[in-house]
Design a protein around this motif. Structure first.
Motif, PDB file in Angstrom:
ATOM      1  N   VAL A   1      -2.768 -10.208  -2.534  1.00  0.00           N
ATOM      2  CA  VAL A   1      -1.592  -9.743  -2.988  1.00  0.00           C
ATOM      3  C   VAL A   1      -1.382 -10.042  -4.498  1.00  0.00           C
ATOM      4  O   VAL A   1      -0.962  -9.761  -5.668  1.00  0.00           O
ATOM      5  CB  VAL A   1      -0.501  -9.867  -2.233  1.00  0.00           C
TER       6      VAL A   1
ATOM      7  N   ILE B   1      -3.016   1.780  -6.938  1.00  0.00           N
ATOM      8  CA  ILE B   1      -2.418   2.071  -5.487  1.00  0.00           C
ATOM      9  C   ILE B   1      -3.166   1.074  -4.513  1.00  0.00           C
ATOM     10  O   ILE B   1      -4.482   0.919  -4.494  1.00  0.00           O
ATOM     11  CB  ILE B   1      -2.679   3.374  -5.020  1.00  0.00           C
ATOM     12  N   VAL B   2      -2.444   0.481  -3.718  1.00  0.00           N
ATOM     13  CA  VAL B   2      -3.018  -0.652  -2.761  1.00  0.00           C
ATOM     14  C   VAL B   2      -2.860   0.077  -1.426  1.00  0.00           C
ATOM     15  O   VAL B   2      -2.329   0.932  -1.056  1.00  0.00           O
ATOM     16  CB  VAL B   2      -2.091  -1.836  -2.753  1.00  0.00           C
ATOM     17  N   PHE B   3      -4.078  -0.316  -0.618  1.00  0.00           N
ATOM     18  CA  PHE B   3      -4.309   0.162   0.751  1.00  0.00           C
ATOM     19  C   PHE B   3      -4.429  -1.196   1.789  1.00  0.00           C
ATOM     20  O   PHE B   3      -5.508  -1.640   1.951  1.00  0.00           O
ATOM     21  CB  PHE B   3      -5.722   0.633   0.671  1.00  0.00           C
ATOM     22  N   PRO B   4      -3.188  -1.559   1.925  1.00  0.00           N
ATOM     23  CA  PRO B   4      -3.328  -2.998   2.745  1.00  0.00           C
ATOM     24  C   PRO B   4      -3.711  -2.899   4.071  1.00  0.00           C
ATOM     25  O   PRO B   4      -3.401  -1.679   4.725  1.00  0.00           O
ATOM     26  CB  PRO B   4      -1.795  -3.518   2.772  1.00  0.00           C
TER      27      PRO B   4
ATOM     28  N   ALA C   1       4.799  -5.879   0.189  1.00  0.00           N
ATOM     29  CA  ALA C   1       5.089  -4.478  -0.440  1.00  0.00           C
ATOM     30  C   ALA C   1       6.156  -4.505  -1.573  1.00  0.00           C
ATOM     31  O   ALA C   1       6.141  -4.155  -2.687  1.00  0.00           O
ATOM     32  CB  ALA C   1       5.494  -3.458   0.741  1.00  0.00           C
TER      33      ALA C   1
ATOM     34  N   LEU D   1       4.442  -6.343  -4.718  1.00  0.00           N
ATOM     35  CA  LEU D   1       3.673  -5.524  -5.409  1.00  0.00           C
ATOM     36  C   LEU D   1       4.608  -4.307  -6.137  1.00  0.00           C
ATOM     37  O   LEU D   1       4.259  -3.878  -7.506  1.00  0.00           O
ATOM     38  CB  LEU D   1       2.641  -4.930  -4.522  1.00  0.00           C
TER      39      LEU D   1
ATOM     40  N   VAL E   1       3.204  -1.719  -9.270  1.00  0.00           N
ATOM     41  CA  VAL E   1       2.399  -0.780  -8.508  1.00  0.00           C
ATOM     42  C   VAL E   1       2.799   0.491  -8.166  1.00  0.00           C
ATOM     43  O   VAL E   1       3.834   0.453  -7.503  1.00  0.00           O
ATOM     44  CB  VAL E   1       1.926  -1.842  -7.134  1.00  0.00           C
TER      45      VAL E   1
ATOM     46  N   GLN F   1       1.637   2.397  -2.205  1.00  0.00           N
ATOM     47  CA  GLN F   1       1.199   1.863  -1.048  1.00  0.00           C
ATOM     48  C   GLN F   1       0.744   2.660   0.084  1.00  0.00           C
ATOM     49  O   GLN F   1       1.402   3.570   0.329  1.00  0.00           O
ATOM     50  CB  GLN F   1       1.925   0.801  -0.532  1.00  0.00           C
ATOM     51  N   CYS F   2      -0.477   2.732   0.493  1.00  0.00           N
ATOM     52  CA  CYS F   2      -1.199   3.684   1.437  1.00  0.00           C
ATOM     53  C   CYS F   2      -1.863   2.953   2.380  1.00  0.00           C
ATOM     54  O   CYS F   2      -2.467   2.011   2.339  1.00  0.00           O
ATOM     55  CB  CYS F   2      -1.850   4.797   0.869  1.00  0.00           C
TER      56      CYS F   2
ATOM     57  N   GLY G   1       5.188   5.178  -1.163  1.00  0.00           N
ATOM     58  CA  GLY G   1       5.332   4.240  -0.347  1.00  0.00           C
ATOM     59  C   GLY G   1       5.822   4.795   1.177  1.00  0.00           C
ATOM     60  O   GLY G   1       6.101   4.080   2.020  1.00  0.00           O
TER      61      GLY G   1
END
Length: 211
Positions: free
Chosen positions: A62, A78-81, A89, A92, A97, A100-101, A124
Motif C-alpha cells: 500500500v 486502480i488497485v485490486f486488493p 482504502a 490510497l 488513487v 479499488q476493485c 470504489g
C-alpha cells in the motif's frame, strides 16, 4: 489502450486477460522496480496502472502505491486488493488513487469502472465511497486550508461534495451544468489545497464537526 499491470498472481493475471476488451493491451511486470522503470521510460503512454495487492506484505505494498502516486501524480491508478481493509482504502484514495476493485472483477463491471474513472470520478462502489466520506475527518490531515475563502456558490458545491453527491447530482440539485460544477471544483481544489473530491469531502466534514 495500454495498461501497465503489477501482478504477481498467475491466476489473477489470466483472469484480467480474459475480461479486457480487444482494444486493451496489458503490459505485465512482477517486480516493483520494473514498474518504476516502465513508468519512467514511457511516462504518459499508459492510460492506467492496475496494481494487484496480495496478502503478503500488504501494508508495505500500500505504501509503495502511495509513493508511486507522489512521483507520478498524473497517472491514473486502480488497485485490486486481495483483502478488505478500509484503512488501506482511505489511505490510497486520500493520495489520489482512482479506484479499488476486487481482483476477480467481472468484464462488464470493469468496463463500468473504467468509464467512471475516465469521467473523473472515484470508483470504489458508491456505498463504500460514501462510507469513507462520512468517516470521522480526523483520519485525514487536511492541513491549514480553510473553506472560508470560497465564494457562496463554491461553498454550496463543497457542501454537496461533503454529502457524497456526484457532479451530475450536484448539477441537478443546483440547476447548473456539469461543466460549471467541474469549473467550481477546479477553483475549490486550488483554494483549499486539496487534490481530489475525497480530500475535499473529508475537509468539509471536519469543518462541520468543528462548528
Amino acid at each position: 489502450m495500454r495498461i501497465l499491470c503489477w501482478n504477481t498472481d498467475e491466476t489473477v493475471w489470466r483472469h484480467w486477460n480474459r475480461i479486457v476488451g480487444s482494444e486493451v493491451v496489458l503490459v505485465r511486470v512482477t517486480q516493483w522496480s520494473q514498474m518504476l522503470e516502465a513508468l519512467q521510460s514511457e511516462d504518459g503512454s499508459f492510460r492506467y496502472c492496475f496494481i494487484y495487492l496480495d496478502n503478503e506484505n500488504f501494508s508495505e505494498r500500500v505504501e509503495l502505491v502511495v509513493s508511486l502516486r507522489a512521483s507520478h501524480p498524473q497517472q491514473k491508478m486502480i488497485v485490486f486488493p486481495n483483502q478488505a481493509s478500509q484503512q488501506a482504502a482511505l489511505r490510497l484514495f486520500s493520495v489520489g488513487v482512482s479506484g479499488q476493485c476486487a481482483p476477480y472483477i467481472g468484464e462488464e463491471q470493469l468496463k463500468l469502472v473504467l468509464s467512471v474513472v475516465e469521467s473523473g470520478e472515484i470508483w470504489g462502489g458508491k456505498a463504500f465511497i460514501q462510507q469513507l466520506i462520512m468517516q470521522s475527518a480526523f483520519a485525514m490531515n487536511s492541513g491549514d486550508a480553510e473553506l472560508d475563502g470560497l465564494s457562496d456558490r463554491e461553498q454550496d458545491v463543497a457542501r454537496r461534495i461533503g454529502k457524497g453527491l456526484s457532479n451530475k447530482q450536484i448539477a441537478n440539485d443546483m440547476d447548473i451544468t456539469e461543466r460549471t460544477v467541474k469549473a467550481h471544483l477546479t477553483a475549490i481544489f486550488k483554494k483549499t489545497n486539496t487534490k481530489d473530491r475525497l480530500s475535499l469531502a473529508l475537509m468539509v466534514q471536519k469543518s462541520h464537526a468543528m462548528h
